[in-house]
Write a protein that holds these residues in place. Sequence first.
Motif, PDB file in Angstrom:
ATOM      1  N   LEU A 252       0.825  -1.201   0.000  1.00  0.00           N
ATOM      2  CA  LEU A 252       0.000   0.000   0.000  1.00  0.00           C
ATOM      3  C   LEU A 252       0.860   1.253   0.000  1.00  0.00           C
ATOM      4  O   LEU A 252       0.595   2.221  -0.723  1.00  0.00           O
ATOM      5  N   GLY A 253       1.937   1.225   0.790  1.00  0.00           N
ATOM      6  CA  GLY A 253       2.822   2.382   0.854  1.00  0.00           C
ATOM      7  C   GLY A 253       3.556   2.627  -0.447  1.00  0.00           C
ATOM      8  O   GLY A 253       3.819   3.782  -0.819  1.00  0.00           O
ATOM      9  N   LEU A 254       3.878   1.546  -1.174  1.00  0.00           N
ATOM     10  CA  LEU A 254       4.585   1.662  -2.451  1.00  0.00           C
ATOM     11  C   LEU A 254       3.617   1.768  -3.631  1.00  0.00           C
ATOM     12  O   LEU A 254       4.054   1.729  -4.784  1.00  0.00           O
ATOM     13  N   GLN A 255       2.342   1.857  -3.321  1.00  0.00           N
ATOM     14  CA  GLN A 255       1.285   1.986  -4.328  1.00  0.00           C
ATOM     15  C   GLN A 255       1.230   0.787  -5.280  1.00  0.00           C
ATOM     16  O   GLN A 255       0.806   0.897  -6.422  1.00  0.00           O
ATOM     17  N   ALA A 256       1.676  -0.360  -4.765  1.00  0.00           N
ATOM     18  CA  ALA A 256       1.555  -1.592  -5.546  1.00  0.00           C
ATOM     19  C   ALA A 256       0.213  -2.263  -5.294  1.00  0.00           C
ATOM     20  O   ALA A 256      -0.166  -3.193  -6.022  1.00  0.00           O
ATOM     21  N   LEU A 257      -0.506  -1.813  -4.262  1.00  0.00           N
ATOM     22  CA  LEU A 257      -1.818  -2.345  -3.922  1.00  0.00           C
ATOM     23  C   LEU A 257      -2.780  -1.188  -3.674  1.00  0.00           C
ATOM     24  O   LEU A 257      -2.373  -0.110  -3.224  1.00  0.00           O
ATOM     25  N   THR A 258      -4.054  -1.430  -3.937  1.00  0.00           N
ATOM     26  CA  THR A 258      -5.070  -0.440  -3.610  1.00  0.00           C
ATOM     27  C   THR A 258      -5.515  -0.642  -2.158  1.00  0.00           C
ATOM     28  O   THR A 258      -5.176  -1.652  -1.515  1.00  0.00           O
ATOM     29  N   ILE A 259      -6.294   0.284  -1.661  1.00  0.00           N
ATOM     30  CA  ILE A 259      -6.822   0.167  -0.303  1.00  0.00           C
ATOM     31  C   ILE A 259      -7.636  -1.113  -0.143  1.00  0.00           C
ATOM     32  O   ILE A 259      -7.494  -1.845   0.837  1.00  0.00           O
ATOM     33  N   ASP A 260      -8.481  -1.386  -1.137  1.00  0.00           N
ATOM     34  CA  ASP A 260      -9.311  -2.584  -1.051  1.00  0.00           C
ATOM     35  C   ASP A 260      -8.481  -3.865  -1.154  1.00  0.00           C
ATOM     36  O   ASP A 260      -8.778  -4.869  -0.496  1.00  0.00           O
ATOM     37  N   ASP A 261      -7.446  -3.847  -2.011  1.00  0.00           N
ATOM     38  CA  ASP A 261      -6.545  -5.011  -2.080  1.00  0.00           C
ATOM     39  C   ASP A 261      -5.925  -5.283  -0.718  1.00  0.00           C
ATOM     40  O   ASP A 261      -5.939  -6.423  -0.222  1.00  0.00           O
ATOM     41  N   ALA A 262      -5.375  -4.237  -0.116  1.00  0.00           N
ATOM     42  CA  ALA A 262      -4.740  -4.379   1.190  1.00  0.00           C
ATOM     43  C   ALA A 262      -5.754  -4.792   2.251  1.00  0.00           C
ATOM     44  O   ALA A 262      -5.438  -5.577   3.167  1.00  0.00           O
ATOM     45  N   GLY A 263      -6.984  -4.287   2.138  1.00  0.00           N
ATOM     46  CA  GLY A 263      -8.017  -4.665   3.106  1.00  0.00           C
ATOM     47  C   GLY A 263      -8.361  -6.138   3.039  1.00  0.00           C
ATOM     48  O   GLY A 263      -8.478  -6.807   4.076  1.00  0.00           O
ATOM     49  N   TRP A 264      -8.535  -6.667   1.812  1.00  0.00           N
ATOM     50  CA  TRP A 264      -8.826  -8.091   1.676  1.00  0.00           C
ATOM     51  C   TRP A 264      -7.662  -8.967   2.158  1.00  0.00           C
ATOM     52  O   TRP A 264      -7.869  -9.992   2.814  1.00  0.00           O
TER      53      TRP A 264
END
Length: 542
Positions: A294-306
């Motif tokens: 998430l910090g490196l913008q490799a994942l979205t908020i929802d990706d990180a949430g799941w």
Amino acid sequence: MICDLDPSASGKPVPKPDASSPDPQAIHGLLLESLLEEQQTLRTPVALFSEAYDSKAPSKRFSHLIPLSRPDSDEQYAFEVNLDACTGCKACVAACHSLNGLDDDEAWRDMGLLVGTRKQPYLQTVTTACHHCVDPACADGCPVLAYDKDRITGIVRHLDDQCIGCSYCILKCPYDVPKFNFKRGIVRKCDMCHGRLSEGEAPACVQACPNEAIKIINRKVGEVEREGQIIAGAFDSSYTGPTTRYTSKRPLPEQAHAADEGRLVKDHAHMPLSWMLVMTQMSAGAFLTATLGLGLQALTIDDAGWISGVAFAIGFAGIHLSVLHLGQPLKAWRAFMGWRKSWLSREILAFGAYAGAGSMALAAWLLPLPLLVKPAWVLSTLVGIVAVATSIMVYVDTRRPYWSAKLVSLKFIGTLLILGTALTSTVSAFRGSPNASLFFLSALVLQWLMFGIENREQETALKDEKSARHRSARSMEFLHAPQLAARRFLFVLTGLLLPLLVAGGFSRPILFALWTALAFTSQLIERIYFFTACSGPKMPGN
């Protein structure tokens, strides 16, 4: 033995039968009765010894083998064993078992054996029980404070009603003293028969030894050896300061060693702990990679949430699985009591905090609370890393050679990174994330590195007979060959075959999920022989 069957030998007249009606059977009965009556008056050496023994009060029979006064402020009670008098008869073992009402498969005192070499022959039996150490590792490790070292006598007692049956004291004790009682679900051990000593009576082992090889002494704490070994083959005394003193007029040969030094035995597997360790490390690793992604913008908020949601579920399940390890699971709530000294208590508190932080992170994502989401994930990640660090210390603090800081850290951090990254790749692939393959490649590289390092460590310890981990390496080579073969097969699948299928364009989500499941299985197998191959220290020859 020659017996005189002449009735007159007893000095008593034997009635004569009536001549008119002789009865040989009656004569024989009277003769037998006369002989038995005479036998009761014989003054044999055994009878004389028994009378002399019984004529003394119990407190005086063994007064020369126990202290007649309480220890001074700088002293404590301790066993003293005269090796020259010990014959290995095991009378002490039997007496301890009988007096304490132990179960059939339970023993608080053992009999070991030291041997020499062909050039320097030597044979010595060694009786051993709890050493009532100056700094008892069992008490330091107990998460529920179920051990008490008496301030006056120095006796280390186990409080059965406090015990939850976690067995951590067994891992902590370098002399294999605490024994798990499966019937009661708790650990028990020698308490030097403290009740008998308080009444001026000798402990069972002291009283039973026919050669008076064991006695209780007042020993100055400052004179207890804190370096070297109390006897050949024992663990280094600097760890706990064992107070037992072994004496002999014959010096022990330098080459004396335990008779079972080369014997390989599997230790207990601790299956619930194996699952708990792998699952919690996988969970913490997934939180770490999700937060970094998430910090490196490799994942979205929802990706990180799941990813965090799946990781939390796995970690939560692993934490609860660990309760199945306890002999008294209903008392698990008390496991925080020893937090000042016990790394096990600290681990339990840390994972409790991790579950709380993970819950808060999920709540911030689901509600949603945008300002709290990232800080909550960072907090969960940090708490998870701290919790895994406490898991590392739980095993490093036992001082077992196979559980060195280097090796345990390598294994646990490796599991965290490999499985955490693999879980992230799987969830993000099902979510359709374009960076899922990047996480998969990272997990693959980490597994290759881990596999190479583990094999190098194993080969080094196996070849070096002086290595502290040599015995564990031999155990893995000869007793755990099927497990090692299974891990190598899984490595071929995850390190070669599945990556080729991924490169060939097959379904990424399915292959990533299969890769994660196989990698998890491999780590679980490793975590099982992490316990069974550790070859914990003990007293020689037991």
